[in-house]
Write an enzyme that holds these catalytic residues in place. Structure first.
Site, PDB file in Angstrom:
ATOM      1  CB  SER A 192      -1.011   0.003   1.016  1.00 44.93           C
ATOM      2  OG  SER A 192      -0.387  -0.456   2.307  1.00 44.93           O
TER       3      SER A 192
ATOM      4  CG  HIS B 144      -4.347  -0.158  -2.583  1.00 45.74           C
ATOM      5  ND1 HIS B 144      -4.586   1.018  -2.058  1.00 45.74           N
ATOM      6  CD2 HIS B 144      -3.868  -0.290  -0.761  1.00 45.74           C
ATOM      7  CE1 HIS B 144      -4.786   1.551  -1.227  1.00 45.74           C
ATOM      8  NE2 HIS B 144      -3.993   0.686  -0.384  1.00 45.74           N
TER       9      HIS B 144
ATOM     10  CE  LYS C 236      -7.861   1.268   1.705  1.00 46.10           C
ATOM     11  NZ  LYS C 236      -6.622   0.086   2.169  1.00 46.10           N
TER      12      LYS C 236
END
Ligand SMILES: *Cc1c(COP(=O)(O)O)cnc(C)c1O
Length: 387
Positions: free
Chosen positions: A181, A209, A240
């Site tokens: 990340s 992610h 996200k």
């Protein structure tokens, strides 16, 4: 000691290290352009990579769910909070990832601190990369298992650990990030999975992610690496790329049952609220229906990396939409961050303990909907503030 004395001691030390943190205040609809500390800025920070958080369909789904079901689930999943929409979202997520089941958690952080202790305890082993996300580290600590950390991406060191523990330990869990990340590199998953198989370790892939952003159909880093089928447990976030809030773990029916019975962060916490669930389900559909978002995101990231490289700024080892420029010094990083904001670009400076000491960096996260001119302007501004 009094509270004030403790605060003075802790904050004083942070100031001395140059790691004192303060929150910025943002305003406006979640998208590429927001007000940051009162200033209009192009947003190159945060995780709303596909720009779905304020998509009209997502917003409408959340509003409808609030009207139809209310703003709270009204309890934990095992008491009164297990709504049909939770089950439907989980079926959608399982279908998306090609697994038997999925189970929602309230955040990715809570998923890791729930799943890891549910799988490994006293006398077991959790093996993890040195740059693992804080929530993996905290899950390891909570588990009371022996934690073995190998240097970032070092497959020989990983195999040495797995070989050593294979014959003496009953349960061995390899817990790794798909996309790192703070660095934006992708884990060497085919090799890691082969090693886990060879030495009898379970694999937990934290793809916070990668979910929605990588792979031919957006399934994430495992699909990107061609090993979707070989992952025992996929952990992804809904907060996200999927524009909402929450997280999930996808895998076998046995895994889901195990987590419902043993993951404390699942059991002892109120369920996701209906608007969050509906927003996530709609964003998941949009992410699949509009593959251009994923393509544009990666095009934008590639453009940013190559523009920065041409201007002499390395973005190693990034190959994804997380694009770091390591500055090193804390004060210089934060000054560059302020300089960018003055020029109308917001990207947060990242310092220890989010990254190893001495590797403070600017971390850029372009979005699917940034225009190429905006990407180019950012690269030029970065060059100015670092000159
Ligand atoms: C963001 C992130 C998490 C935490 O997810 P939240 O839903 O924000 O709590 C976990 N793991 C990794 C690798 C992440 O990047």
């Amino acid at each position: 000691m009094s509270l004030d004395e403790i605060a003075g001691e802790v904050l004083g030390a942070a100031r001395e290290r140059g790691t004192y943190r303060r929150m910025r205040v943002l305003d406006g609809a979640q998208s590429t352009r927001m007000r940051v500390d009162g200033r209009e800025a192009l947003l190159f920070a945060g995780s709303n990579a596909l720009d779905l958080a304020h998509h009209p369909e997502v917003v409408e789904a959340a509003a409808r769910a609030a009207r139809d079901f209310g703003c709270a689930a009204g309890g934990s999943r095992l008491i009164s909070g297990n709504l049909s929409i939770h089950e439907e979202l989980e079926q959608d997520l399982a279908k998306f990832l090609g697994t038997e089941t999925a189970l929602a958690f309230n955040t990715g952080y809570m998923a890791n601190v729930g799943v890891i202790p549910a799988l490994a305890g006293d006398g077991d082993v959790v093996v993890s990369d040195a740059l693992s996300h804080a929530s993996i580290i905290d899950g390891c600590r909570l588990s009371r298992a022996d934690v073995r950390v190998f240097p970032h991406g070092d497959l020989d060191a990983l195999e040495a650990v797995l070989r050593e523990v294979a014959s003496t330990r009953r349960r061995v869990l390899l817990a790794v990030d798909g996309v790192y990340s703070m660095d934006g590199d992708v884990a060497p998953l085919p090799e890691m999975i082969a090693l886990a198989k060879r030495w009898g370790a379970m694999l937990l892939l934290d793809d916070a992610h990668g979910t929605g952003t990588l792979g031919r159909t957006g399934r994430g880093s495992a699909e990107h690496c061609g090993v979707s089928e070989a992952v025992d447990m996929h952990l992804g976030t809904l907060g996200k790329a999927l524009g909402s809030f929450g997280a999930f773990v996808a895998g076998s029916s046995a895994l889901r049952e195990l987590l419902v019975n043993a993951a404390r962060s699942f059991i002892f916490s109120c369920a996701l609220s209906p608007p969050q669930v509906a927003a996530a389900a709609t964003a998941l559909r949009l992410a699949q229906r509009e593959p251009w978002r994923r393509t544009r995101l990666q095009d934008n990231a590639r453009r940013l990396r190559s523009r920065l490289a041409r201007l002499g700024h390395s973005t190693q080892p990034s190959t994804t939409h997380i694009v770091p420029v390591v500055v090193g010094d804390n004060a210089r990083t934060m000054a560059a961050c302020e300089g960018l904001l003055e020029r109308g670009f917001y990207a947060q400076g990242i310092r220890h303990p989010s990254v190893p000491a001495g590797t403070a960096r600017l971390r850029f996260t372009p979005m699917a909907t940034h225009r190429t001119g905006e990407i180019d302007a950012l690269a030029d501004a970065v060059s100015e503030v670092l000159a």
